[in-house]
Design a protein around this motif. Structure first.
Motif, mmCIF file in Angstrom:
data_model
loop_
_atom_site.group_PDB
_atom_site.id
_atom_site.type_symbol
_atom_site.label_atom_id
_atom_site.label_comp_id
_atom_site.label_asym_id
_atom_site.label_seq_id
_atom_site.Cartn_x
_atom_site.Cartn_y
_atom_site.Cartn_z
ATOM 1 N N ASP A 70 0.824 -1.210 0.000
ATOM 2 C CA ASP A 70 0.000 0.000 0.000
ATOM 3 C C ASP A 70 0.858 1.261 0.000
ATOM 4 N N ASP A 71 2.023 1.231 0.642
ATOM 5 C CA ASP A 71 2.916 2.391 0.632
ATOM 6 C C ASP A 71 3.366 2.711 -0.791
ATOM 7 N N VAL A 72 3.670 1.679 -1.561
ATOM 8 C CA VAL A 72 4.100 1.897 -2.947
ATOM 9 C C VAL A 72 2.925 2.395 -3.789
ATOM 10 N N LEU A 73 1.735 1.832 -3.553
ATOM 11 C CA LEU A 73 0.562 2.232 -4.325
ATOM 12 C C LEU A 73 0.202 3.683 -4.100
ATOM 13 N N ALA A 74 0.609 4.270 -2.989
ATOM 14 C CA ALA A 74 0.296 5.674 -2.711
ATOM 15 C C ALA A 74 1.144 6.627 -3.537
ATOM 16 N N GLY A 75 2.169 6.121 -4.223
ATOM 17 C CA GLY A 75 3.057 6.979 -4.987
ATOM 18 C C GLY A 75 2.645 7.122 -6.449
ATOM 19 N N SER A 76 3.341 8.014 -7.143
ATOM 20 C CA SER A 76 3.132 8.253 -8.569
ATOM 21 C C SER A 76 4.429 7.961 -9.313
ATOM 22 N N LEU A 77 4.315 7.303 -10.455
ATOM 23 C CA LEU A 77 5.472 6.845 -11.211
ATOM 24 C C LEU A 77 5.473 7.491 -12.592
ATOM 25 N N ARG A 78 6.651 7.877 -13.039
ATOM 26 C CA ARG A 78 6.769 8.401 -14.397
ATOM 27 C C ARG A 78 6.329 7.339 -15.396
ATOM 28 N N LEU A 79 5.660 7.770 -16.464
ATOM 29 C CA LEU A 79 5.126 6.814 -17.429
ATOM 30 C C LEU A 79 6.218 5.975 -18.076
ATOM 31 N N SER A 80 7.374 6.566 -18.331
ATOM 32 C CA SER A 80 8.458 5.786 -18.935
ATOM 33 C C SER A 80 8.926 4.695 -17.979
ATOM 34 N N ASP A 81 9.040 5.017 -16.683
ATOM 35 C CA ASP A 81 9.402 4.001 -15.695
ATOM 36 C C ASP A 81 8.296 2.964 -15.567
ATOM 37 N N PHE A 82 7.055 3.415 -15.663
ATOM 38 C CA PHE A 82 5.907 2.528 -15.555
ATOM 39 C C PHE A 82 5.968 1.439 -16.618
ATOM 40 N N VAL A 83 6.189 1.828 -17.868
ATOM 41 C CA VAL A 83 6.223 0.849 -18.965
ATOM 42 C C VAL A 83 7.451 -0.043 -18.849
ATOM 43 N N ALA A 84 8.591 0.538 -18.444
ATOM 44 C CA ALA A 84 9.804 -0.270 -18.295
ATOM 45 C C ALA A 84 9.619 -1.347 -17.227
ATOM 46 N N LEU A 85 8.948 -1.002 -16.127
ATOM 47 C CA LEU A 85 8.717 -1.980 -15.057
ATOM 48 C C LEU A 85 7.744 -3.063 -15.488
ATOM 49 N N LEU A 86 6.823 -2.751 -16.394
ATOM 50 C CA LEU A 86 5.934 -3.795 -16.917
ATOM 51 C C LEU A 86 6.741 -4.905 -17.568
ATOM 52 N N GLY A 87 7.765 -4.524 -18.310
ATOM 53 C CA GLY A 87 8.609 -5.522 -18.950
ATOM 54 C C GLY A 87 9.397 -6.345 -17.950
ATOM 55 N N GLN A 88 9.869 -5.715 -16.868
ATOM 56 C CA GLN A 88 10.644 -6.435 -15.867
ATOM 57 C C GLN A 88 9.791 -7.435 -15.089
ATOM 58 N N ALA A 89 8.503 -7.101 -14.884
ATOM 59 C CA ALA A 89 7.624 -7.965 -14.099
ATOM 60 C C ALA A 89 6.785 -8.888 -14.973
ATOM 61 N N ALA A 90 7.059 -8.937 -16.270
ATOM 62 C CA ALA A 90 6.256 -9.744 -17.187
ATOM 63 C C ALA A 90 6.499 -11.230 -16.981
ATOM 64 N N ASP A 91 5.505 -12.004 -17.349
ATOM 65 C CA ASP A 91 5.594 -13.468 -17.286
ATOM 66 C C ASP A 91 6.685 -13.925 -18.264
ATOM 67 N N PRO A 92 7.734 -14.585 -17.794
ATOM 68 C CA PRO A 92 8.816 -14.998 -18.702
ATOM 69 C C PRO A 92 8.333 -15.892 -19.833
ATOM 70 N N ALA A 93 7.223 -16.598 -19.606
ATOM 71 C CA ALA A 93 6.745 -17.526 -20.635
ATOM 72 C C ALA A 93 6.154 -16.814 -21.835
ATOM 73 N N GLY A 94 5.747 -15.541 -21.691
ATOM 74 C CA GLY A 94 5.104 -14.875 -22.817
ATOM 75 C C GLY A 94 5.590 -13.476 -23.070
ATOM 76 N N GLY A 95 6.775 -13.132 -22.558
ATOM 77 C CA GLY A 95 7.229 -11.755 -22.662
ATOM 78 C C GLY A 95 8.088 -11.430 -23.862
ATOM 79 N N SER A 96 8.596 -12.438 -24.573
ATOM 80 C CA SER A 96 9.546 -12.159 -25.648
ATOM 81 C C SER A 96 8.902 -11.397 -26.802
ATOM 82 N N GLY A 97 7.677 -11.790 -27.177
ATOM 83 C CA GLY A 97 7.039 -11.129 -28.313
ATOM 84 C C GLY A 97 6.658 -9.692 -28.034
ATOM 85 N N ALA A 98 6.388 -9.368 -26.766
ATOM 86 C CA ALA A 98 5.971 -8.009 -26.415
ATOM 87 C C ALA A 98 7.143 -7.107 -26.077
ATOM 88 N N ARG A 99 8.335 -7.667 -25.944
ATOM 89 C CA ARG A 99 9.486 -6.861 -25.533
ATOM 90 C C ARG A 99 9.765 -5.698 -26.480
#
Length: 544
Positions: free
Chosen positions: A212-241
Motif C-alpha cells: 500500500d505504501d508503494v501504491l500511494a506513490g506516482s510513477l513516471r510513465l516511462s518508468d511505468f512501462v519499463a517496469l511492466l517488462g521487468q515484471a512480465a511473465d517470462p513464458a510470454g514476454g519475448s514477443g511483447a518486448r
C-alpha cells in the motif's frame, strides 16, 4: 508497685504497634486482592489466546465446532464449558460498523465466531468480603482467508493499430507507433503486479515498506512501462518486448506521471511487507497501458481527429470522457467486488454521399454504465490444489447508444443524459434530412466458475447482454426515425431510402471504429470480460 505502674502508664514506647498491625493487615488484604485480580487477568489473557486459536482453526475446517473443541482441549479447557461456536458470513466493508459485519448463519459461511467463559475462584478476596469467584470470557471472530484476485473490462476486440496509436498519442502527449502485432503481443502478456510494485519501490525512494505504501506513490510513465517488462511473465514476454521498448523510448521525453493506486490494488495483502512471497497477482499489460493513458489524461475530455484513417468514412472525430481506468481487485475475500467506470463517448462522422449530394453527418453518442463482478465463492481443497475453483457473479451494466443533436454538456458525466433530439444528417439546397435513434442495451447477470486450469492460464470469460446484436450500428439504424424537409420526388428520388442505404453501407466501418476505441478504453460494448488472476488459500485471519 504504684510507682512502677505510674511509670508504665506514662511510658509511650510501642504506641504505634497496634497501628502497624492494622496497616499490615490492610496491606496483606490488598496484596491478596492483587493476587486474585492478577489471576483473573492472566485467565482473561489465556482465554482470549485460546479462543483466537480456536477461531482460526475453526475457520479453516469443514467442521467448525469439532475444530474449535479440539483447539480448546489442546489448550487445557475442558469440554463442555461455556463455549459457543457460531458459523456465519463476514463482510470486509469499512463502510459497515464493525459490530454489524458478521452475520450469524449462512448456507455458505466464510467466518466463525467463538465465545468461551470460565470461572476463576478467589483465594484472598472472599476473606475480606469480596466475591468468591469471577466469570472471565473471551470472544473471537475469524474469517477464512480464501482470497482471489480478478479483473473486469475487455481485451483486444477488433483493435485497429492506427486508431489505437492516434488515441494513445493524444492521451500520452507523445507519438506512439505500434503495429497490430505489437498490440496483440501486449494483449497476450501477463504482468505480476506484486513484482511490479517491488520494482517500483526503489524508483520511488522507498525501502522496507508495504504494498500500500508503494501504491500511494506516482510513477513516471516511462518508468511505468519499463517496469511492466521487468515484471512480465517470462513464458510470454519475448514477443511483447520490442513493443514495450518502443513505448518506453517514446515516453522518455515526457514528464507525465501516473498514480499507481488508480490502476492497481493489492487487496487484503496491501498492508503486508513487500518482501512477502506467494502466488503472483496477474494483470494484463495492454489493460495497464491503456488504463495508465486514460488516468494520465486526468479525467479530462479528450478529443481525437482521425481524419481519413478509417476506410469508408470521409472524416471521424472522437471525443470522450472516462471515469476510472481499468482496475483489478487485488487479493480479496468472498463478497469483494469490482466495477468498470462509466464513460461517455461522442463519435462525429462524415460519410460520403452520392454524386450530386453533399456528404452525410452522423453524430453517435455512447453512454456506458458500470459492469460489476462480485466474488461469490472460493474453493481451495488443502489436499487437492488442482481442484480449486472461484465463482464470480457478473452483471453487465446498461449501455445506451443514440443518434441525435449533441448538447454542449453532452460529455459531462454529472449531467443527465436525457432523450436525444433530431440531428441534421443531410443538408442540401432545398432538402434537409433529420434523424433520431436510440438503443438501450439491457442488463444481464451470470455466474461464472473458473477452474484451476482457467486461473493458471488467465483465461478470459465474457458475459454479454442478450439484447445486443452483432452490429451496434445496425441496431441504431434499424430504429432511426428520418424526417425529410424540402424536395421529395416520388418515383424519382426517395431521400429516406437514399440516406438509409448510405448509412447501412457505412455500418461496418463505423462498428470497427467504435469497437477499437472502446477496446483500448477497457470496455466492450454490451459485454463484460472477466478473469480470475490468482488465489491464496488455506489461511484464516482474525477480524474482530
Amino acid at each position: 508497685m504504684r510507682a512502677r505502674l505510674g511509670r508504665l502508664r506514662a511510658d509511650e514506647a510501642g504506641a504505634l504497634l497496634p497501628l502497624v498491625a492494622l496497616v499490615l493487615a490492610m496491606l496483606c488484604g490488598f496484596a491478596g486482592l492483587g493476587v486474585d485480580l492478577g489471576l483473573v487477568y492472566l485467565e482473561k489473557r489465556r482465554i482470549q489466546s485460546a479462543v483466537d486459536l480456536a477461531a482460526l482453526a475453526a475457520a479453516r475446517a469443514s467442521d467448525a465446532a469439532a475444530a474449535a473443541t479440539r483447539a480448546l482441549v489442546d489448550n487445557g479447557y475442558r469440554i463442555p464449558d461455556d463455549v459457543t461456536v457460531v458459523p456465519g458470513t463476514y463482510v470486509a466493508d469499512r463502510t459497515i460498523p464493525p459490530a454489524r459485519r458478521f452475520t450469524p448463519g449462512s448456507s455458505t459461511p466464510n467466518a466463525v465466531r467463538i465465545h468461551l467463559a470460565n470461572t476463576v475462584r478467589t483465594a484472598f478476596t472472599r476473606i475480606v468480603g469480596g466475591p468468591a469467584s469471577f466469570v472471565v470470557s473471551g470472544n473471537a471472530t475469524a474469517r477464512r482467508a480464501e482470497l482471489a484476485s480478478f479483473g473486469i473490462g475487455s481485451r483486444l476486440v477488433g483493435l485497429d493499430a492506427g486508431i489505437a496509436n492516434a488515441l494513445l498519442s493524444r492521451l500520452l502527449g507523445t507519438t506512439v507507433s505500434l503495429s497490430l502485432m505489437d498490440y496483440r503481443a501486449l494483449a497476450g502478456l501477463r504482468v505480476d503486479a506484486l513484482s511490479f510494485l517491488r520494482g517500483a519501490a526503489p524508483r520511488l525512494g522507498l525501502q522496507a515498506v508495504t504494498f500500500d505504501d508503494v501504491l500511494a506513490g506516482s510513477l513516471r510513465l516511462s518508468d511505468f512501462v519499463a517496469l511492466l517488462g521487468q515484471a512480465a511473465d517470462p513464458a510470454g514476454g519475448s514477443g511483447a518486448r520490442p513493443a514495450l521498448n518502443a513505448l518506453t523510448a517514446a515516453l522518455s521525453g515526457t514528464g507525465t506521471s501516473v498514480r499507481l493506486s488508480g490502476l492497481l490494488n493489492a487487496g487484503e495483502i496491501g498492508s503486508t511487507p513487500l518482501a512477502q512471497t506467494g502466488e503472483a497477482l496477474w494483470v494484463n499489460a495492454l489493460d495497464m497501458i491503456g488504463g495508465a493513458a486514460f488516468l494520465a489524461s486526468g479525467g479530462r475530455q479528450v478529443g481525437l481527429d482521425l481524419g481519413t484513417a478509417v476506410p469508408g468514412l470521409l472524416r471521424a472525430t472522437v471525443s470522450l470522457r472516462t471515469g476510472d481506468a481499468w482496475r483489478t481487485s487485488g487479493f480479496t475475500g468472498i463478497g469483494g467486488s469490482l466495477s468498470t467506470a462509466q464513460q461517455r463517448i461522442l463519435v462525429e462522422l462524415s460519410i460520403p454521399g452520392p454524386v450530386g449530394l453533399v456528404d452525410l453527418s452522423l453524430p453517435i453518442m455512447i453512454e456506458l454504465a458500470p459492469a460489476r463482478a462480485v466474488l461469490r465463492s472460493v474453493v481451495c481443497p488443502w489436499n487437492a490444489s488442482g481442484e480449486r475453483t472461484a465463482t464470480l457473479d457478473v452483471s453487465t451494466g446498461i449501455a445506451a447508444l443514440s443518434i441525435g443533436a449533441v448538447p454542449t454538456n453532452a460529455l459531462d458525466l454529472g449531467s443527465p443524459r436525457g432523450a436525444p433530439a433530431p440531428a441534421t444528417i443531410l443538408r442540401a439546397p432545398l432538402l434537409s434530412v433529420t434523424g433520431v435513434s436510440s438503443v438501450q442495451l439491457g442488463a444481464s447477470t451470470r455466474s461464472l466458475t473458473f477452474t484451476d486450469d482457467d486461473i493458471r492460464a488467465g483465461r478470459v470469460r465474457t458475459v454479454s447482454t442478450t439484447t445486443l446484436v452483432s452490429s451496434a450500428t445496425a441496431s441504431l439504424l434499424a430504429n432511426l426515425d428520418l424526417q425529410v424537409n424540402g424536395l421529395s420526388l416520388p418515383g424519382v428520388i426517395d431521400p429516406k431510402d437514399l440516406v438509409t442505404g448510405i448509412l447501412g453501407a457505412a455500418a461496418g466501418p463505423i462498428d470497427s471504429l467504435l469497437f477499437s476505441i472502446l477496446g483500448l478504453a477497457g470496455v466492450k460494448l454490451g459485454a463484460a470480460d472477466v478473469a480470475v488472476t490468482g488465489t491464496r488459500c488455506g489461511g484464516a485471519v482474525l477480524v474482530q
